[in-house]
Design a protein around this motif. Structure first.
Motif, PDB file in Angstrom:
ATOM      1  N   LYS A 325       0.803  -1.113  -0.028  1.00  0.00           N
ATOM      2  CA  LYS A 325       0.076  -0.047   0.021  1.00  0.00           C
ATOM      3  C   LYS A 325       0.862   1.223   0.183  1.00  0.00           C
ATOM      4  N   ASN A 326       0.342   2.399  -0.171  1.00  0.00           N
ATOM      5  CA  ASN A 326       1.085   3.698  -0.297  1.00  0.00           C
ATOM      6  C   ASN A 326       1.850   3.794   0.819  1.00  0.00           C
ATOM      7  N   VAL A 327       3.222   4.210   0.420  1.00  0.00           N
ATOM      8  CA  VAL A 327       4.156   4.418   1.521  1.00  0.00           C
ATOM      9  C   VAL A 327       4.255   5.918   2.018  1.00  0.00           C
ATOM     10  N   SER A 328       3.581   6.135   2.762  1.00  0.00           N
ATOM     11  CA  SER A 328       3.259   7.556   3.232  1.00  0.00           C
ATOM     12  C   SER A 328       4.432   8.162   4.178  1.00  0.00           C
ATOM     13  N   SER A 329       5.661   7.491   4.403  1.00  0.00           N
ATOM     14  CA  SER A 329       6.482   8.252   5.178  1.00  0.00           C
ATOM     15  C   SER A 329       7.661   7.403   5.105  1.00  0.00           C
ATOM     16  N   LEU A 330       8.935   7.991   5.327  1.00  0.00           N
ATOM     17  CA  LEU A 330      10.112   7.337   5.472  1.00  0.00           C
ATOM     18  C   LEU A 330      11.015   8.053   5.911  1.00  0.00           C
ATOM     19  N   ALA A 331      12.228   7.625   6.531  1.00  0.00           N
ATOM     20  CA  ALA A 331      13.353   8.122   7.243  1.00  0.00           C
ATOM     21  C   ALA A 331      14.625   7.494   6.854  1.00  0.00           C
ATOM     22  N   VAL A 332      15.597   8.488   6.541  1.00  0.00           N
ATOM     23  CA  VAL A 332      16.970   7.568   6.384  1.00  0.00           C
ATOM     24  C   VAL A 332      17.728   7.903   7.518  1.00  0.00           C
ATOM     25  N   LEU A 333      18.240   6.769   7.803  1.00  0.00           N
ATOM     26  CA  LEU A 333      19.060   6.738   9.371  1.00  0.00           C
ATOM     27  C   LEU A 333      20.390   6.143   9.204  1.00  0.00           C
ATOM     28  N   LYS A 334      21.076   6.794  10.152  1.00  0.00           N
ATOM     29  CA  LYS A 334      22.626   6.543   9.945  1.00  0.00           C
ATOM     30  C   LYS A 334      23.035   5.374  10.935  1.00  0.00           C
ATOM     31  N   GLY A 335      23.780   4.262  10.517  1.00  0.00           N
ATOM     32  CA  GLY A 335      24.079   3.469  11.140  1.00  0.00           C
ATOM     33  C   GLY A 335      25.452   2.791  10.765  1.00  0.00           C
ATOM     34  N   THR A 368      -0.948  -1.495  14.053  1.00  0.00           N
ATOM     35  CA  THR A 368      -2.337  -0.408  13.843  1.00  0.00           C
ATOM     36  C   THR A 368      -1.746   0.222  12.346  1.00  0.00           C
ATOM     37  N   GLN A 369      -2.954   1.029  11.888  1.00  0.00           N
ATOM     38  CA  GLN A 369      -2.665   1.750  10.753  1.00  0.00           C
ATOM     39  C   GLN A 369      -1.767   3.030  11.241  1.00  0.00           C
ATOM     40  N   ILE A 370      -1.054   3.402  10.157  1.00  0.00           N
ATOM     41  CA  ILE A 370       0.114   4.581  10.518  1.00  0.00           C
ATOM     42  C   ILE A 370      -0.378   5.862   9.791  1.00  0.00           C
ATOM     43  N   LYS A 371      -0.467   6.686  10.325  1.00  0.00           N
ATOM     44  CA  LYS A 371      -0.854   8.151   9.700  1.00  0.00           C
ATOM     45  C   LYS A 371       0.422   9.015   9.816  1.00  0.00           C
ATOM     46  N   CYS A 372       1.055   9.101  11.005  1.00  0.00           N
ATOM     47  CA  CYS A 372       2.257   9.862  11.267  1.00  0.00           C
ATOM     48  C   CYS A 372       3.340   9.019  11.841  1.00  0.00           C
ATOM     49  N   PHE A 373       4.567   9.471  11.291  1.00  0.00           N
ATOM     50  CA  PHE A 373       5.612   8.620  11.342  1.00  0.00           C
ATOM     51  C   PHE A 373       6.966   9.424  11.824  1.00  0.00           C
ATOM     52  N   ALA A 374       7.553   9.242  12.723  1.00  0.00           N
ATOM     53  CA  ALA A 374       9.100   9.724  13.007  1.00  0.00           C
ATOM     54  C   ALA A 374      10.014   8.586  13.493  1.00  0.00           C
ATOM     55  N   GLU A 377      17.323   6.976  14.915  1.00  0.00           N
ATOM     56  CA  GLU A 377      18.264   5.996  15.521  1.00  0.00           C
ATOM     57  C   GLU A 377      17.601   4.783  16.051  1.00  0.00           C
ATOM     58  N   GLU A 378      17.168   4.453  17.273  1.00  0.00           N
ATOM     59  CA  GLU A 378      16.896   3.272  17.759  1.00  0.00           C
ATOM     60  C   GLU A 378      15.192   3.247  18.282  1.00  0.00           C
ATOM     61  N   GLU A 379      14.837   4.635  17.840  1.00  0.00           N
ATOM     62  CA  GLU A 379      13.360   4.706  17.936  1.00  0.00           C
ATOM     63  C   GLU A 379      12.314   5.220  17.066  1.00  0.00           C
ATOM     64  N   ILE A 380      11.163   4.669  17.139  1.00  0.00           N
ATOM     65  CA  ILE A 380      10.141   5.077  16.055  1.00  0.00           C
ATOM     66  C   ILE A 380       8.978   5.445  16.778  1.00  0.00           C
ATOM     67  N   VAL A 381       8.532   6.453  16.401  1.00  0.00           N
ATOM     68  CA  VAL A 381       7.164   6.976  16.889  1.00  0.00           C
ATOM     69  C   VAL A 381       5.969   7.068  15.674  1.00  0.00           C
ATOM     70  N   THR A 382       4.883   6.431  16.055  1.00  0.00           N
ATOM     71  CA  THR A 382       3.890   6.247  14.949  1.00  0.00           C
ATOM     72  C   THR A 382       2.684   6.952  15.699  1.00  0.00           C
ATOM     73  N   ASP A 413       0.084  15.748  13.428  1.00  0.00           N
ATOM     74  CA  ASP A 413       1.408  15.633  12.854  1.00  0.00           C
ATOM     75  C   ASP A 413       2.164  15.150  14.460  1.00  0.00           C
ATOM     76  N   LEU A 414       3.542  14.874  14.229  1.00  0.00           N
ATOM     77  CA  LEU A 414       4.220  14.588  15.548  1.00  0.00           C
ATOM     78  C   LEU A 414       5.643  15.138  15.174  1.00  0.00           C
ATOM     79  N   SER A 415       6.419  15.293  16.160  1.00  0.00           N
ATOM     80  CA  SER A 415       7.889  15.746  16.064  1.00  0.00           C
ATOM     81  C   SER A 415       8.621  15.154  17.207  1.00  0.00           C
TER      82      SER A 415
END
Length: 609
Positions: A325-335, A368-374, A377-382, A413-415
């Motif tokens: 389905k629609n990829v509504s958010s992405l984050a590029v992370l350094k590791g 659960t469905q994802i509306k907002c995504f941040a 490093e080792e944490e995700i908030v949705t 929205d979340l930050s």
């Protein structure tokens, strides 16, 4: 700008139904559909992907012509498009074939005719036609319900076999084709029919867990797949080996089986293929398969594609997956290696490694469905559509801790503030919620309709965008906000705000297709007239060195601006994602990552390779 990598979507699947994947034996490419996209994927290099997106309605099935030069694809409206397999996929012909959804189509071995079957909405359920003129080559009576599969005998004399939801297998002689006889051996939906490569036999598989083999010329029943070792669930798809001595079946019992075929037409079990890494859930049901040269391909309901080696069945398969389905958010992370986390609205979070592609799905406790995504490093908030905010800790692709908290309002929205890791700000319709250590510490009503939010990494400043197009700048004092300034330039509701990595600037974009770069100290516009999209801007990203800003829009384009140059000297990627661009990030200063409605993720190189 050049496309350097595509991480493809997976086939659209539906519980209780098989899907049909097909291939070209000369190029080791397979075809499958997702939404309006027809995906051409190289089995030897899954990062080598080409996508055709010209259907007006969701595509359902696609097939290569016998010479591999053309592809015929059908959709839910009953339309078949015939287009070039290479270069610009030029459209050759388009025909309205059925009144409803097309479920299967096949070319004749001479490449002159196509037969299509599906749902006729009370009219014809099967149609065969000349591929160049569209003229009919037969009458197909005998079915009363949706026809799920069809096949043309690959050798002369030509025959067509169809099967479907009325439990019937119908046999037609021709051309021109006319009804010859019906077989009533199955007691449930007949999901798939396929001729052996030499045309001497054909096999039908059904939701009654049986596979029945018939004579290719007369439709006389020859035998069955041995019931002693048979599938324990509905059989959804079947594919013959290139030499016609074996068949591959896949089933709702989560297994794939390879059968040895005798000359007399009975099948004995050779081996059962089990896909590693399966959790035993519904998503592991197998719904599609293809035997192509030395590749045995299976597709699960959850979209996992497994590629086995036919010459070494004991070898573990190569597996990959992706979004449906629609990829509504992405984050590029350094590791250790840079990687991408992407979230689609159906709740799936995938990890991708640049240069390698799919690296795994994050197993969450609550899907659960994802509306907002941040992510940081080792944490995700949705956040979803249930007023809940989920904070997920993950390490080595495993979610170790998931906390959910009800904020009492629908999140907009979340930050995250990475340097103040206990702080999370979430906006709702009319204000902002402060969360610290997983608890709501304050809810502030701002007195205007809130649409977007950004917080500095240290959590000392926040910018809130409104429905009225204004940007409200606040200083964060403890768990309260103090308004410092209001900036006006936008003429539409603010859709996204992002600080530059060096924190000297911030960028904002609106639903009226305009973006603006602001100087953070003087609060003056640093780059304006960024008005080159033709629809609302959904996402925005800064390059790591803060010299470029990229915007992604519903108009399917990505535009990259250099902050120190006028907006007119922009770089544009047209048609980046069918249906619109919804996620953006920079992998480094010369690579942009985008995602969109087509469920694909793409990496673009800003400097010619």
């Amino acid at each position: 700008m050049e496309l350097s990598e595509t991480y493809a979507c997976v086939p659209s699947t539906e519980r209780g139904r098989g899907i049909l994947i097909s291939g070209d034996s000369k190029s080791d490419t397979i075809l499958y559909t997702n939404g309006r996209s027809v995906v051409m994927l190289d089995l030897n290099n899954p990062l080598k992907v080409s996508i055709y997106g010209e259907h007006a309605y969701p595509a359902t099935v696609a097939r290569y012509s016998p010479n591999g030069e053309w592809i015929a694809s059908g959709d839910v409206s009953g339309t078949v498009r015939i287009w070039g397999a290479y270069n610009d996929h030029v459209l050759k012909k388009e025909f309205k074939v059925l009144a409803g959804r097309i479920d299967d189509l096949q070319w004749s071995a001479d490449g002159l005719r196509i037969v299509a079957s599906g749902d006729g909405k009370g009219k014809s359920l099967v149609r065969a036609f000349m591929w160049d003129s569209g003229s009919n080559v037969g009458e197909f009576d005998g079915h009363s319900r949706r026809v799920l599969s069809c096949a043309i005998k690959p050798t002369r004399p030509f025959r067509i076999v169809t099967c479907g939801e009325d439990f019937l297998v119908n046999f037609y002689e021709g051309p021109p084709f006319k009804f010859k006889l019906s077989s009533r051996e199955h007691s449930n939906f007949v999901n798939c029919v396929r001729f052996a490569p030499d045309g001497s036999k054909f096999i039908t598989v059904s939701s009654d867990k049986k596979g029945i083999i018939y004579d290719g010329k007369t439709c006389e029943k020859l035998g069955e797949l041995s019931p002693d070792d048979g599938h324990k669930g509905s059989i959804y798809a079947v594919s013959w080996s290139p030499d016609g001595k074996q068949v591959l079946t896949v089933s709702a019992d989560k297994s794939a089986k390879v059968w040895d075929m005798s000359e007399s037409g009975s099948g004995t079990l050779n081996t059962t293929l089990n896909c590693p890494g399966s959790s035993g859930g519904v998503d592991d049901m197998l719904v599609g398969c293809l035997w192509q040269n030395d590749h045995i391909v299976t597709v699960s309901l959850g979209g996992t594609i497994s590629i086995f080696s036919a010459s070494d069945l004991d070898k573990s398969p190569f597996q990959f997956s992706g979004h449906m389905k629609n990829v509504s958010s992405l984050a590029v992370l350094k590791g250790n290696t840079d990687y991408i986390l992407s979230g689609s609205y159906d709740g799936l979070i995938c990890k991708w490694v640049l240069g390698r592609g799919f690296s795994g799905k994050l197993q969450r406790t609550q899907n659960t469905q994802i509306k907002c995504f941040a992510a940081h490093e080792e944490e995700i908030v949705t956040s979803g559509y249930d007023n809940m905010i989920s904070r997920i800790s993950y390490k080595d692709d495993q979610c170790t801790n998931e906390e959910s908290i009800d904020i009492g309002n629908q999140p907009k929205d979340l930050s995250l503030a990475p340097l103040s890791p206990d702080l999370l700000l979430v906006t709702f319709e009319s204000g902002v919620v402060f969360l610290r250590d997983g608890k709501v510490v304050s809810t502030i009503n701002l007195g205007f309709t809130v649409t977007a939010l950004a917080v500095t990494p240290d959590g000392t400043e926040a910018i809130v965008g409104g429905q009225d197009g204004r940007l409200h700048l606040y200083s964060v004092n403890g768990d309260s906000l103090t308004e410092e300034a209001v900036l006006e330039k936008h003429r539409g509701a603010i859709s996204v705000i992002r600080y530059s990595p060096d924190l000297s600037m911030f960028a904002s974009a609106d639903l009226n297709r305009e973006a603006v770069v602001w100087d953070r100290v003087s609060r003056e516009m640093k780059l304006k007239n960024m008005l080159y999209h033709s629809a609302r801007i959904n996402c925005l990203a800064w390059s790591p060195n803060s010299s470029m800003v990229a915007t992604g829009s519903l108009d399917t384009c990505v535009i990259v601006y250099e902050v120190d140059k006028p907006a007119s000297s922009r770089m544009t990627i047209k048609g980046a994602h069918l249906g619109g661009v919804y996620g953006l990030g920079f992998a480094d200063d010369s690579h942009v990552v985008s995602s969109g409605e087509d469920a694909c993720i793409r990496v673009w190189s800003l400097t010619p390779q």
